[in-house]
Design an enzyme around this catalytic site. Sequence first.
Site, PDB file in Angstrom:
ATOM      1  CD  GLU A   1      -2.259   2.437  -3.324  1.00 43.66           C
ATOM      2  OE1 GLU A   1      -3.389   2.913  -3.556  1.00 43.66           O
ATOM      3  OE2 GLU A   1      -1.796   2.328  -2.176  1.00 43.66           O
TER       4      GLU A   1
ATOM      5  CG  ASP B   1      -1.814   1.185   1.319  1.00 41.48           C
ATOM      6  OD1 ASP B   1      -2.759   1.238   0.515  1.00 41.48           O
ATOM      7  OD2 ASP B   1      -1.583   2.055   2.176  1.00 41.48           O
TER       8      ASP B   1
END
Length: 535
Positions: free
Chosen positions: A263, A213
């Site tokens: 990401e 993330d």
Amino acid sequence: MGQPTPARKDMDWWRSAVIYQVYVRSFADGDGDGTGDLAGVRARLPYLAELGVDALWFNPWYLSPMKDGGYDVADYRAIDPAFGTLAEAEKLIAEARELGLRTIVDIVPNHVSDQHAWFQAALAAGPGSPERELFHFRRGRGADGELPPNTWPSQFAGSTEPVWTRLPDGDWYLHLFTPEQPDLNWAHPAVRQEHEDILRFWFERGVAGVRIDSAALLAKDPALPDFVEGRDPNPLVDRDELHDIYRSWRAVADDHDGIFVGEVWLPDAERFARYLRPDELHTAFNFSFLSCPWDAARLRTSIDTTLAEHAPVGAPATWVLCNHDVTRTVTRYGRTDTGFDFSTKAFGTPTDLALGTRRARAAALLSLALPGAVYVYQGEELGLPEAEIPVDRIQDPMYFRSGGADPGRDGCRVPLPWVAEAPYAGFGSRDEPWLPQPADWATYAADLQDRDPGSMLALYREAIRLRPVFGDGPLTWLPAPQGVLAFTRADGVSCVVNLAATPFDLPPHSRVLIASGPLDDQGRLPKDTAAWLRA
């Protein structure tokens, strides 16, 4: 060059995989308490195997106060009790693997929950303590330290909330997201060691990969200078120090035959590609394609740009139409503005769901025909639209931190409909789901679509089954009129997508392998329709 050996091809599964994103809280409720859980996922593993996907990516399932949907992690080695136990997670990983489904877990390295043991210790230890060195604690500016240490922007789109919170003892701490998500100090060796240990912990439990993330945010300029738009280097995004971190992570993954997907939101193609060098991350999400409007020229540019970005480092592209953070595809493609922008998500935006569904079906065939890996967000295979959540039921902090300007992300996180005639459309059996389902949700139920050969579910199943016909070759564009995308990737197999205003005469072919909608009475491909053809 010869064909890859079966062993080699199995190791490279991630290069062309179809990966299904599971948002556990909204997937299936096994114990009936209104919250999705691991028991619910385990019960639905046969459904996922029948869909034909290769792997499952789970959003964070760790112990969390849920101030940001689980992206505020209190303990990476424990499953949140709302979802189950660590033993259940281990069973799920093993049972999925028996069905040919690999598991990818989500790691959130930029920050932890304010309930994490490290942060609680830092609060108790006080200013200047070693415990506070694991985070970004600073004295404030101004005569009495009453001003934040710098002017960095929030990472929540549309938010004007500060990213510094002051404690009663005078220290401020950094949180690029909510105050309940303090940023870690990645210049500290203990932070690096802890995350490498976390990676080993999950690889040793059988996971095949890790999604990272906010992968470009970890490292910060130690001087914490003010943010100035356009100034290079950026003090908080895409710092060069990140690459040493990910090279260390790659060594851990290689020891366990694991893979990473990052990401990484970056406009600079060259800097984006650095994360995909052979000794760093394996893949990264492709946000250009996800956010691209339903426009042939712009889609072709996005595809070409994506493939060009990945070519120098030999990494496969990834293709995704939707995820847990963005407006669902059916709704987005049914609006006048078919791109993705937080400013166009307001409640009440006019939407033609029939149009959006036709386009989403065509987009599914387009994405599944492209070279690389494809991600399917749960419910996309059912054609679910975005749900409008009553204001008094909204939970997403993005809504509150934007003062209501952004409706938040709850609309794409509504619990799935499984059985049309069951309570709560089969999501759970007893308590109302944690987010309300729209009144017509049961009409999208998987059991109804399972019996309908023309359903979105049937389309996804068949397309995923047929996808290997495209082989491993590169993409070659074919001649086509304006508004039509046509390409081939293997001898004799092509994908054609008509975004023009008029029907398109298909090129010579022996068979239509699959189409997103019926051809017209003259055998032409209608507007907003895609087909795979064998020459």
